[in-house]
Design a protein around this motif. Structure first.
Motif, short mmCIF file in Angstrom:
data_model
loop_
_atom_site.label_atom_id
_atom_site.label_comp_id
_atom_site.label_asym_id
_atom_site.label_seq_id
_atom_site.Cartn_x
_atom_site.Cartn_y
_atom_site.Cartn_z
N ARG A 159 -126.60 -26.20 -23.05
CA ARG A 159 -126.49 -25.23 -21.96
C ARG A 159 -127.58 -24.17 -22.08
O ARG A 159 -128.14 -23.71 -21.08
CB ARG A 159 -125.10 -24.59 -22.02
CG ARG A 159 -124.78 -23.68 -20.86
CD ARG A 159 -123.31 -23.33 -20.85
NE ARG A 159 -122.48 -24.50 -20.61
CZ ARG A 159 -121.16 -24.50 -20.70
NH1 ARG A 159 -120.52 -23.41 -21.05
NH2 ARG A 159 -120.47 -25.59 -20.45
N LEU A 160 -127.90 -23.80 -23.33
CA LEU A 160 -128.92 -22.78 -23.59
C LEU A 160 -130.30 -23.26 -23.14
O LEU A 160 -131.09 -22.50 -22.57
CB LEU A 160 -128.92 -22.45 -25.08
CG LEU A 160 -129.90 -21.39 -25.59
CD1 LEU A 160 -129.52 -20.02 -25.05
CD2 LEU A 160 -129.93 -21.38 -27.11
N TYR A 161 -130.60 -24.56 -23.39
CA TYR A 161 -131.95 -25.08 -23.15
C TYR A 161 -132.10 -25.80 -21.81
O TYR A 161 -133.23 -26.10 -21.40
CB TYR A 161 -132.35 -26.05 -24.26
CG TYR A 161 -132.48 -25.42 -25.64
CD1 TYR A 161 -133.41 -24.43 -25.90
CD2 TYR A 161 -131.65 -25.83 -26.68
CE1 TYR A 161 -133.53 -23.86 -27.15
CE2 TYR A 161 -131.76 -25.27 -27.96
CZ TYR A 161 -132.70 -24.29 -28.17
OH TYR A 161 -132.82 -23.72 -29.43
N SER A 162 -131.00 -26.13 -21.13
CA SER A 162 -131.11 -27.01 -19.94
C SER A 162 -131.95 -26.37 -18.83
O SER A 162 -132.77 -27.05 -18.21
CB SER A 162 -129.72 -27.38 -19.42
OG SER A 162 -129.05 -26.21 -18.99
N SER A 163 -131.74 -25.08 -18.59
CA SER A 163 -132.51 -24.44 -17.51
C SER A 163 -133.98 -24.32 -17.91
O SER A 163 -134.89 -24.44 -17.07
CB SER A 163 -131.93 -23.06 -17.21
OG SER A 163 -131.91 -22.27 -18.38
N PHE A 195 -135.73 -26.40 -19.74
CA PHE A 195 -136.42 -27.69 -19.63
C PHE A 195 -136.20 -28.36 -18.26
O PHE A 195 -136.85 -29.36 -17.95
CB PHE A 195 -135.93 -28.66 -20.72
CG PHE A 195 -136.46 -28.36 -22.09
CD1 PHE A 195 -137.74 -28.76 -22.45
CD2 PHE A 195 -135.71 -27.66 -23.02
CE1 PHE A 195 -138.25 -28.48 -23.71
CE2 PHE A 195 -136.20 -27.38 -24.27
CZ PHE A 195 -137.49 -27.78 -24.63
N GLY A 196 -135.25 -27.82 -17.51
CA GLY A 196 -134.94 -28.45 -16.23
C GLY A 196 -134.28 -29.80 -16.40
O GLY A 196 -134.49 -30.72 -15.60
N ILE A 197 -133.49 -29.95 -17.49
CA ILE A 197 -132.78 -31.22 -17.77
C ILE A 197 -131.28 -30.95 -17.73
O ILE A 197 -130.82 -29.90 -18.18
CB ILE A 197 -133.17 -31.77 -19.17
CG1 ILE A 197 -134.68 -31.98 -19.27
CG2 ILE A 197 -132.44 -33.06 -19.47
CD1 ILE A 197 -135.15 -32.41 -20.65
N LYS A 198 -130.51 -31.89 -17.19
CA LYS A 198 -129.06 -31.73 -17.14
C LYS A 198 -128.49 -31.66 -18.55
O LYS A 198 -129.00 -32.28 -19.48
CB LYS A 198 -128.43 -32.91 -16.40
CG LYS A 198 -128.68 -32.87 -14.89
CD LYS A 198 -127.94 -34.00 -14.21
CE LYS A 198 -128.16 -33.95 -12.70
NZ LYS A 198 -127.45 -35.06 -12.02
N GLU A 199 -127.39 -30.91 -18.67
CA GLU A 199 -126.77 -30.68 -19.99
C GLU A 199 -126.42 -31.99 -20.69
O GLU A 199 -126.70 -32.17 -21.87
CB GLU A 199 -125.48 -29.85 -19.84
CG GLU A 199 -125.73 -28.37 -19.65
CD GLU A 199 -124.43 -27.61 -19.49
OE1 GLU A 199 -123.41 -28.07 -20.04
OE2 GLU A 199 -124.43 -26.56 -18.82
N GLU A 200 -125.78 -32.93 -19.96
CA GLU A 200 -125.33 -34.18 -20.58
C GLU A 200 -126.51 -34.97 -21.14
O GLU A 200 -126.45 -35.54 -22.23
CB GLU A 200 -124.56 -35.05 -19.57
CG GLU A 200 -123.27 -34.44 -19.05
CD GLU A 200 -123.49 -33.37 -18.00
OE1 GLU A 200 -124.64 -33.25 -17.50
OE2 GLU A 200 -122.53 -32.64 -17.69
N ARG A 201 -127.60 -34.99 -20.37
CA ARG A 201 -128.78 -35.74 -20.80
C ARG A 201 -129.43 -35.07 -22.02
O ARG A 201 -129.88 -35.74 -22.95
CB ARG A 201 -129.77 -35.81 -19.65
CG ARG A 201 -130.90 -36.80 -19.87
CD ARG A 201 -131.75 -36.91 -18.62
NE ARG A 201 -132.96 -37.66 -18.90
CZ ARG A 201 -134.01 -37.68 -18.08
NH1 ARG A 201 -133.98 -37.00 -16.95
NH2 ARG A 201 -135.08 -38.38 -18.39
N LEU A 202 -129.46 -33.73 -22.02
CA LEU A 202 -130.07 -33.00 -23.13
C LEU A 202 -129.23 -33.13 -24.40
O LEU A 202 -129.77 -33.22 -25.51
CB LEU A 202 -130.24 -31.53 -22.76
CG LEU A 202 -131.06 -30.66 -23.73
CD1 LEU A 202 -132.41 -31.29 -24.04
CD2 LEU A 202 -131.24 -29.25 -23.17
N MET A 203 -127.90 -33.18 -24.24
CA MET A 203 -127.02 -33.36 -25.40
C MET A 203 -127.35 -34.65 -26.15
O MET A 203 -127.34 -34.69 -27.37
CB MET A 203 -125.55 -33.37 -24.97
CG MET A 203 -124.96 -31.98 -24.74
SD MET A 203 -123.28 -32.07 -24.09
CE MET A 203 -122.38 -32.66 -25.52
#
Length: 836
Positions: free
Chosen positions: A227-231, A233-241
């Motif tokens: 959640r901290l990094y998603s905005s 990188f512009g990547i959805k939370e689930e994908r970034l997890m």
């Protein structure tokens, strides 16, 4: 502190989709209770500053003194979770009621874990990330999966890996990955194929794994960092997890992701999770307040003036709690990944209910219907403030329980549709209460899906039972424990006039402890428990709380079993006292593994299914597999009586023969101990046609003599219980551990060396008879560096012929006979056998 009104509490009890019933389970000293403190602080039950130190769910004085949990403690916690993910769960609003049970980790108290697991739907498995998965972790996880309890994983004591072990980021990742792998391996072994619980595998990328430090009150899961990094990188939370765990590498120079390591690439978990975590941890621990404040401000957090006044570890705790409060990570797992009663009861009912799955009670349980018939299972008796009384604590599976309600109280011996109703009482419920740790809160009614205490029901139930309003209801299944009461002591009063108080105290102890057995044998009062520590605690409770009088105790003794190791060398004949009836018997050992199946209740009750299983798996004779009369002792023990006669009408003596079989298997021929693993075959019978000459008075003692004689002719042996002793110690004292084990007839079965640490774990089989003082000797020989954990594992044949004095088995038989007041010499075979 948050204090809910009775109205708010009553409202929360009705939102079945917003209820989570969970148990916290783990190995001893892995940090369950300190982690639980964070959840209590988040709910406002204790102050935030006390979390990690108070150990609030250790409500007993000696739990606080010893620093270990001894009794399971239930507490209801209410949280208002404003989170977009919560809203997507189909829940009823944002208020969640979590009925939490903190359970013991010591193996001697694992019956408390069994009782806790019966009333919950989910479990938070806590593992010390440095020590890893231990023997009791495996035991409690196996129990949870067998009850269809869905697990999530909390890896505790991450601060140890950072400061005590001084591991690098990559070493920390490998350590955590190995723990996740070990837990998944256990789930793979013990979980049924196509589990109705869904995918149970632990994966930090899914969010069902968290990391943290219960002692210092901080913790996190990958969702928080995503959640901290998603905005950014512009990547959805689930994908970034998914990229923050496993083989995903990031290049800071090119800002590109790759699945292959390479120059300039860093593992995603290390770069985005561990690096900022370690920076804040080390800066805060070193007292670098400016640097810590700067790091936290970049993350959007500001330390208060009072926080900045703290020093040392206290400053570190406050900084970490501000950024990553442990309760938030755990609550996210509990609410998102553990089922509500509505979800869980749909797949748990078939495991719990003994009756047909289409009757009114079963349907209401599956649907978690508050308007259906009441079905409640009482799993545990908890002492009440009024001396001698208990709260009957259990789970409401369907219907609603309320004060004044007329209910049917059914004990374990209740049999539906029987002509004579045993173990059944029809009474009114005096009062219903919610368990709040060491206190209770009265409630007007409790709908299904909740863990509730009933006042007044303890008069009619011994330990457990089913409470219902449905007349045709069957019982909910009795709990199966992972340990056995193999260690026993005789207790007596110091002053003869206190004997009535001791008898009453034993009754109360028997009610309060799920596993303890309090019996009278040969004029002695016997208390049986799982191990030395378990017995010590029980006798302390007996003396100080339940009896309230000084007592004296014998040295602990071990429960043995009797068996045979080959088929009888002859057919044994016994004649009735009137010489008008004859029975012919033989004995032989049951096939390996069948005794355990019978004990665990895994053998089907349906005759056709059981017969097919015995023929296919254990090579039974097809005819005999359909003519099993009974199991024993107590109709459920690991011995069987088979009718192997041909052309004889044995139905007229069946009941009497079964009674004789129960008597013989309860008190064996060698030293009056229970039998185990013996198959008795009735080979032939001559029965007088007149019922007056073949009554129970003639057949029961006759069949018992024939059974005992057949044991004497089948190479009798003594079985001793064996612990699996798991000892964790430094490699430098491994030799001392091995020498202590060898002196006590211990046999090493496995040796595990821990990667990255000079530690090893030794697993050995240790006879319970040799385990007295084992822990103390081990600590003295290793200067306290070795910590053993003993759990009952199996039964094994004791070396030596029990019929020959001077052998190991012979000496034990003589000692047990003397202790029980029996004639020291064994009965002669010709006193049991008759001739034609």
């Amino acid at each position: 502190m948050v204090q809910l009104s009775v109205e708010q509490l009553q409202h929360a009890l009705r939102k079945r989709k917003n209820i989570r019933n969970i148990a916290v389970i783990a190995h001893v000293d892995h940090g369950k209770t300190t982690l639980t403190d964070s959840l209590l602080a988040r709910a406002g039950v204790i102050a935030s500053s006390q979390a990690g130190d108070k150990r609030a769910t250790d409500t007993l004085k000696y739990e606080q003194e010893k620093g270990i949990t001894i009794k399971s403690t239930a507490i209801s916690l209410y949280y208002n979770l404003e989170d977009k993910d919560v809203e997507q769960l189909g829940s009823e609003g944002t208020g969640f009621l979590i009925n939490l049970v903190d359970s013991p980790g010591h193996v001697d108290f694992s019956p408390e874990v069994t009782a806790a697991l019966r009333v919950v739907d989910g479990a938070m498995v806590v593992v010390d990330c440095v020590s890893g998965v231990s023997v009791q972790t495996e035991t409690v996880l196996r129990q949870a999966l067998s009850e269809r309890i869905k697990p999530v994983l909390m890896m505790n004591k991450l601060d140890r890996a950072v400061f005590e072990k001084a591991l690098t980021a990559e070493e920390i990742y490998c350590t955590l990955r190995d723990v996740v792998g070990s837990v998944n391996a256990l789930i793979g072994i013990y979980c049924e194929d196509d589990s109705p619980m869904g995918d149970l595998m632990m994966d930090p990328a899914k969010g069902n794994v968290s990391f943290g430090s219960g002692l210092h009150g901080w913790g996190f899961n990958l969702k928080q960092f995503a959640r901290l990094y998603s905005s950014k990188f512009g990547i959805k939370e689930e994908r970034l997890m998914r990229r923050l765990w496993g083989e995903h590498y990031f290049s800071p120079a090119s800002r590109q992701w790759s699945k292959q390591p390479g120059e300039g690439r860093v593992r995603g978990f290390n770069h985005f999770v561990l690096d900022p975590l370690l920076k804040v941890l080390r800066a805060a621990t070193a007292g670098e307040k400016d640097q810590t404040s700067e790091l936290l401000s970049k993350l959007g957090y500001t330390l208060s003036a009072s926080d900045l006044e703290s020093e040392g570890k206290e400053f570190m705790r406050k900084a970490m709690k501000l950024w990553l409060p442990a309760a938030d990570a755990m609550l996210d797992m509990i609410v998102t990944h553990l089922p509500s009663p509505v979800t869980a009861q749909a797949y748990r009912t078939e495991l719990l209910y003994e009756g047909p799955l289409d009757d009114e009670a079963a349907v209401a349980m599956k649907e978690c219907d508050p308007n259906g018939p009441l079905m409640m299972y009482v799993a545990k008796m908890i002492p009440a403030a009024e001396k001698g009384r208990f709260y009957a604590v259990g789970r409401v599976f369907s219907g609603t329980v309320s004060p004044g309600q007329k209910v049917r109280i059914m004990g374990p011996d209740y049999v539906p549709n029987a002509v004579k109703k045993r173990d059944l009482y029809v009474k009114n419920v005096p009062r219903t209460v919610l368990m709040m740790g060491g206190q209770v809160q009265s409630v007007d009614n409790a709908p299904c899906g909740n863990i509730i205490g009933l006042v007044g029901v303890d008069r009619y139930l011994q330990k457990t039972g089913t409470i219902t309003t449905f007349e045709e209801a069957h019982n909910l299944k009795v709990m199966r424990f992972s340990v056995s009461p193999v260690m026993r002591v005789a207790v007596d009063v110091v002053h003869p006039q206190d004997l009535p108080k001791l008898v009453e105290g034993l009754r109360r102890l028997n009610k309060a402890e799920p596993l303890v057995q309090c019996t009278s044998e040969e004029g002695q009062h016997i208390v049986a428990g799982a191990g030395e520590l378990h017995l010590d605690i029980c006798l302390k409770d007996l003396e100080e709380e339940y009896a309230g009088v000084p007592i004296k105790r014998s040295e602990p003794v071990v429960k043995f079993c009797e068996t045979v190791i080959q088929e009888s060398d002859r057919v044994c004949l016994a004649k009735s006292s009137n010489k008008l009836n004859r029975v012919f018997m033989t004995a032989e050992p049951l096939p390996d593994g069948l005794s355990e199946e019978i004990e665990n209740g895994e053998l089907s009750l349906d005759m056709k299914e059981r017969s097919s299983h015995l023929v296919d798996v254990y090579d039974f004779d097809p005819k005999e597999s359909r003519k099993i009369w009974c199991f024993g002792p107590n109709n459920s023990g690991p011995n069987m009586l088979v009718d192997a006669t041909q052309g004889v009408d044995t139905t007229v003596i069946r009941d009497a023969m079964c009674a004789g079989f129960q008597w013989a298997t309860e008190e064996g021929v060698l030293c009056g101990e229970t039998m185990r693993g013996v198959k008795f075959r009735l080979r032939d019978a001559m029965i007088h046609p007149d019922p007056a000459h073949r009554g129970g008075g003639q057949i029961i003692p006759t069949s018992r003599r024939a059974l005992l004689a057949s044991v004497m002719t089948a190479s009798p042996a003594l079985l001793e219980p064996v612990y699996l002793a798991e000892t964790q110690c430094p490699v430098s004292v491994m030799g001392n551990v091995m020498s202590v084990l060898s002196r006590r007839r211990g046999v090493m079965v496995e040796q595990i060396h821990h990667a990255g640490a000079p530690l090893c774990t030794i697993k050995a089989h240790l006879p319970v008879h040799e385990a007295f003082g084992f822990s103390e000797e081990l600590k003295s020989q290793t200067s306290g560096q070795a910590f053993p954990q003993c759990i009952f594992d199996h039964w094994q044949v004791m070396p030596g012929d029990p019929l020959t004095p001077g052998t190991k088995a012979g000496d034990v038989v003589a000692a047990v006979r003397q202790r029980k007041g029996l004639v020291v010499s064994l009965p002669r075979l010709d006193s049991l056998l008759d001739t034609l």
